[in-house]
Design a protein around this motif. Sequence first.
Motif, short mmCIF file in Angstrom:
data_model
loop_
_atom_site.label_atom_id
_atom_site.label_comp_id
_atom_site.label_asym_id
_atom_site.label_seq_id
_atom_site.Cartn_x
_atom_site.Cartn_y
_atom_site.Cartn_z
N ALA A 160 37.95 -39.14 -42.15
CA ALA A 160 39.47 -40.35 -42.59
C ALA A 160 40.11 -40.84 -41.74
N PHE A 161 38.77 -40.59 -40.28
CA PHE A 161 39.68 -41.46 -39.25
C PHE A 161 39.07 -42.01 -38.00
N ALA A 162 37.58 -41.89 -38.25
CA ALA A 162 36.49 -43.08 -37.43
C ALA A 162 36.43 -44.27 -38.01
N THR A 163 36.22 -45.15 -37.18
CA THR A 163 35.77 -46.52 -36.69
C THR A 163 34.87 -46.54 -37.73
N PRO A 164 34.01 -47.40 -38.41
CA PRO A 164 32.72 -47.58 -39.18
C PRO A 164 31.80 -47.47 -37.68
N PHE A 203 42.42 -36.83 -29.64
CA PHE A 203 40.87 -36.60 -29.59
C PHE A 203 39.98 -37.60 -29.27
N LEU A 204 39.32 -36.56 -28.93
CA LEU A 204 37.84 -36.85 -27.81
C LEU A 204 36.47 -36.98 -28.54
N ASN A 224 35.03 -43.04 -28.10
CA ASN A 224 34.99 -41.74 -28.16
C ASN A 224 35.85 -41.40 -28.42
N LEU A 225 36.99 -42.04 -28.53
CA LEU A 225 38.68 -41.80 -28.78
C LEU A 225 38.61 -41.55 -30.39
N ILE A 226 39.01 -40.55 -31.66
CA ILE A 226 38.89 -40.19 -32.16
C ILE A 226 40.63 -41.18 -32.79
N GLY A 227 41.04 -42.17 -33.37
CA GLY A 227 42.44 -42.51 -33.64
C GLY A 227 42.95 -42.73 -32.83
N THR A 228 43.73 -43.00 -32.43
CA THR A 228 44.94 -43.78 -31.24
C THR A 228 44.96 -42.20 -30.45
N GLU A 229 45.39 -43.09 -29.14
CA GLU A 229 46.23 -42.17 -27.44
C GLU A 229 47.37 -41.70 -28.75
N GLY A 230 47.13 -40.76 -28.54
CA GLY A 230 48.87 -39.26 -29.00
C GLY A 230 48.17 -38.87 -30.36
N GLY A 271 46.09 -37.49 -31.40
CA GLY A 271 45.95 -35.97 -31.81
C GLY A 271 46.16 -34.67 -32.55
N TRP A 272 47.10 -35.14 -32.84
CA TRP A 272 48.15 -33.95 -33.06
C TRP A 272 47.87 -34.27 -34.95
N SER A 273 47.92 -34.95 -34.84
CA SER A 273 47.94 -35.54 -36.83
C SER A 273 46.77 -35.48 -36.91
N ILE A 274 45.60 -35.41 -36.53
CA ILE A 274 43.89 -34.98 -37.27
C ILE A 274 44.15 -33.55 -36.76
#
Length: 398
Positions: A102-106, A186-187, A224-230, A232-235
Amino acid sequence: MDFQADPGLDVFREEVRRFLREKVSPELKGLPRCTRSPRAQILRWQKLLNEHGWGAPYWPKEHGGTGWSVARMLVFDEECVTAGTPTQDGFVQKMLGPVLNAFATPEQKAEHLPAALHGERLWCQGFSEPGAGSDLASLRTRAVRDGDHYVVNGQKIWTSYAHDADWIFLLVRTDTSVKKQAGISFLLVDMKTPGITVRPIRSIDDAHHLNETFFDNVRVPVKNLIGTEGAGWSITKFLLNNEHATTADLPDIKRYMRELRRFATTLQAGGGRLIDCPAFALKLARLDAEQEAIGMLVQRVAKFEMQHHPASHVLGSILKLRATELQQRITEAQVDALGDYGAVAYPHPHDAAPVPAYPQQDLARGIANDMFLRRASTIYGGTSEVQRGIIARLMFQL
């Protein structure tokens, strides 16, 4: 929701049984059932499933999964439990995998998903901390940006299977100047990175599956950051809602009930079989009815999650609450059924320790351990008290 039976479900069940009968070697069947199998068994089982096209039984086809209906997923799980196959890595199958899809880059998907599906990599979850368990948003593990890396310092606790894991998905605080939920990221972290220390925690079921995990100036690439900084709570909310269905453990509930029925027809009480005791028969019938209700609720929650229905969150909390409390009641009933022998706590099935022989040995083995293990089921994934709070809050929003 339509609970009409899938007309092809019996055919599918036979397909799974045929696969287990013809394609799975004897050393991967009839194994002791526990929270998670040993590392080598998990990896061999995962590789075999992937070769058969079943490497991701819970994912949609567009993400490389089987695209099975909820009913078929449950049949697959039930038949595997009955056959005694190894467990899969639930962290990647039911938690991290959906997050990455759902959130990672290719590039992130290409790096991490094939390794997990091919049986080459195991994961663990770095969420809870001392002082930040049920109140997860209070976590204090910091990640400070330093060029192309984050420098991570802090401690996680109750890190299940960190001693076996190759990677960990980790919640860290990247911003202390905003609302606590907004400063979490989220790392993904390689467990071989210098500065990571894992210390075992022996739990009440006499097994080693929990750990303390320490991070001392651990350098993690920003990639290795999933999504953007901040974000993490939504993820995390997305992940934890998936975890509610996972913690229901319906196949294990059914296994516990099969064992309890076996006790009822095998053990003697008051000059007859235990099942002939009206009080026990009534208890068994009530537990059986609750198991059936949980089975329907699992399907309902999963269906709503697939439809992104707003009720999925509150139903997920209801499911987590009712299913984990049922796990406790059934395992307690098993111990009660065995009388004095039910209180004997055997070592974990994968620990080789001699045990003196005693009556009911074959029936009792591992029963007390299961009961002890399930004491934690109303705590991990969000305590029962937290779930009741979520239900009360969300019900007013529907």
